[in-house]
Design an enzyme around this catalytic site. Sequence first.
Site, mmCIF file in Angstrom:
data_model
loop_
_atom_site.group_PDB
_atom_site.id
_atom_site.type_symbol
_atom_site.label_atom_id
_atom_site.label_comp_id
_atom_site.label_asym_id
_atom_site.label_seq_id
_atom_site.Cartn_x
_atom_site.Cartn_y
_atom_site.Cartn_z
ATOM 1 N N ASP A 34 0.822 -1.228 0.000
ATOM 2 C CA ASP A 34 0.000 0.000 0.000
ATOM 3 C C ASP A 34 0.850 1.270 0.000
ATOM 4 O O ASP A 34 0.333 2.382 0.077
ATOM 5 C CB ASP A 34 -0.945 0.008 1.206
ATOM 6 C CG ASP A 34 -0.201 -0.054 2.538
ATOM 7 O OD1 ASP A 34 1.053 -0.063 2.530
ATOM 8 O OD2 ASP A 34 -0.859 -0.089 3.588
ATOM 9 N N GLU A 36 3.209 2.090 2.271
ATOM 10 C CA GLU A 36 3.807 2.433 3.573
ATOM 11 C C GLU A 36 5.281 2.025 3.598
ATOM 12 O O GLU A 36 5.664 1.004 3.012
ATOM 13 C CB GLU A 36 3.077 1.701 4.702
ATOM 14 C CG GLU A 36 1.744 2.316 5.035
ATOM 15 C CD GLU A 36 1.062 1.610 6.210
ATOM 16 O OE1 GLU A 36 1.668 0.704 6.817
ATOM 17 O OE2 GLU A 36 -0.080 1.983 6.505
ATOM 18 N N ARG A 86 11.365 26.932 6.751
ATOM 19 C CA ARG A 86 11.139 28.309 6.277
ATOM 20 C C ARG A 86 9.831 28.886 6.807
ATOM 21 O O ARG A 86 9.659 30.087 6.833
ATOM 22 C CB ARG A 86 11.192 28.348 4.742
ATOM 23 C CG ARG A 86 12.628 28.356 4.228
ATOM 24 C CD ARG A 86 12.688 28.329 2.727
ATOM 25 N NE ARG A 86 12.386 27.003 2.220
ATOM 26 C CZ ARG A 86 12.378 26.675 0.931
ATOM 27 N NH1 ARG A 86 12.631 27.589 0.035
ATOM 28 N NH2 ARG A 86 12.109 25.443 0.545
ATOM 29 N N GLN A 87 8.899 28.018 7.202
ATOM 30 C CA GLN A 87 7.658 28.530 7.832
ATOM 31 C C GLN A 87 7.951 28.589 9.327
ATOM 32 O O GLN A 87 7.609 27.705 10.100
ATOM 33 C CB GLN A 87 6.472 27.604 7.534
ATOM 34 C CG GLN A 87 5.156 28.050 8.161
ATOM 35 C CD GLN A 87 4.363 29.041 7.316
ATOM 36 O OE1 GLN A 87 4.434 29.023 6.106
ATOM 37 N NE2 GLN A 87 3.604 29.920 7.969
ATOM 38 N N ASP A 158 20.184 38.371 -0.189
ATOM 39 C CA ASP A 158 19.484 39.417 0.580
ATOM 40 C C ASP A 158 20.221 39.638 1.902
ATOM 41 O O ASP A 158 21.151 38.896 2.248
ATOM 42 C CB ASP A 158 18.000 39.052 0.821
ATOM 43 C CG ASP A 158 17.860 37.670 1.457
ATOM 44 O OD1 ASP A 158 18.655 37.369 2.376
ATOM 45 O OD2 ASP A 158 16.994 36.899 1.034
ATOM 46 N N LYS A 181 17.332 45.153 -3.971
ATOM 47 C CA LYS A 181 16.351 45.330 -5.045
ATOM 48 C C LYS A 181 15.878 46.766 -5.062
ATOM 49 O O LYS A 181 15.531 47.320 -4.020
ATOM 50 C CB LYS A 181 15.122 44.448 -4.793
ATOM 51 C CG LYS A 181 15.322 43.011 -5.117
ATOM 52 C CD LYS A 181 13.999 42.262 -4.955
ATOM 53 C CE LYS A 181 14.254 40.780 -4.995
ATOM 54 N NZ LYS A 181 13.113 39.973 -4.655
ATOM 55 N N ARG A 183 13.007 49.097 -7.001
ATOM 56 C CA ARG A 183 11.875 49.082 -7.945
ATOM 57 C C ARG A 183 11.999 50.287 -8.872
ATOM 58 O O ARG A 183 11.996 51.444 -8.429
ATOM 59 C CB ARG A 183 10.556 49.091 -7.159
ATOM 60 C CG ARG A 183 9.350 49.017 -8.046
ATOM 61 C CD ARG A 183 8.132 48.426 -7.354
ATOM 62 N NE ARG A 183 8.231 47.002 -7.082
ATOM 63 C CZ ARG A 183 8.113 46.030 -7.982
ATOM 64 N NH1 ARG A 183 7.911 46.321 -9.245
ATOM 65 N NH2 ARG A 183 8.203 44.775 -7.624
#
Length: 282
Positions: A34, A36, A86-87, A158, A181, A183
Amino acid sequence: MKVISTERSQILAARLATALGTGMIDVKFSRFPDGELYLAAGELDDETVIVGSISDSDALVQLLLLIDACEGSQNHLVIPYMAYARQDKKFREGEPISARAIARLFKDHVKDCITVNIHEPDVLKYFSVPTRNISVAQDVGAYIQSLNLKNPLILAPDDGAMAFAEGVAATGTWDCDHLEKTRLSGVEVRMAPKSLSAASRPVVIVDDIISTGGTIATAAQMLYRQGATGVYAACVHGVLIGGAFVHLQAAGIRDVFCSDTIERACSRFSAADCIASAIRKR
Ligand code: R5P
């Protein structure tokens, strides 16, 4: 002491065992019909270093199974690459703190833990066991030395990646800067080193992770326009999803290289010595 690893970290684990002057525990891996995951570890030692990068959900489950299989030994966990790091905060209401959810899983049968260039070291507070984050910046620097580049500029993508870039640059006393950066219009953004010029010199962009390669590919195109003689991309964790390697080549990157925290064909240097030295100092 012996070393044991998940499938995804077997090369790094074998190098680590050599660096520690010890052997590996053999493991059989397979799957049930299955889907697993199944594994069976060979004879355990009193003390075990468990190595498992979490590069995706299967790798996480396999690591949890391996830790459980090592019950009864005194276990030191090494997570060379930890996905979901990263979260590291809730950016929107309703989101999990994914790094916390993953870190909290490692409490049973584990005495301590080592991570390698985790994206945000602040997430170490979420581990339930003593955890150290180590950096392979010197190993990245040693590999750059071997390229014999003349007066390279080490560039972080960065401000947040600057500390790592400085660590890399220190190995060769090279110049170091980060991209900024600006703009120019609603659709146009310029990326250039904040303080130094990229003109007439090679540039090595260094980051903890290369994922899609989008950040570095865009930067490379702009750096060439600013006169860079060659652009190189280095990272610790070569996640390299969705054709990232080819995308970077197409952007004119001369060489893409990473460590073996995620085992890739472009893993040109190893995190093993750095991990071994952290284990010895424990
Ligand atoms: C992000 O915060 C990381 O440090 C990297 O800069 C990022 O993961 C790179 O992503 P990509 O390769 O997709 O541009």
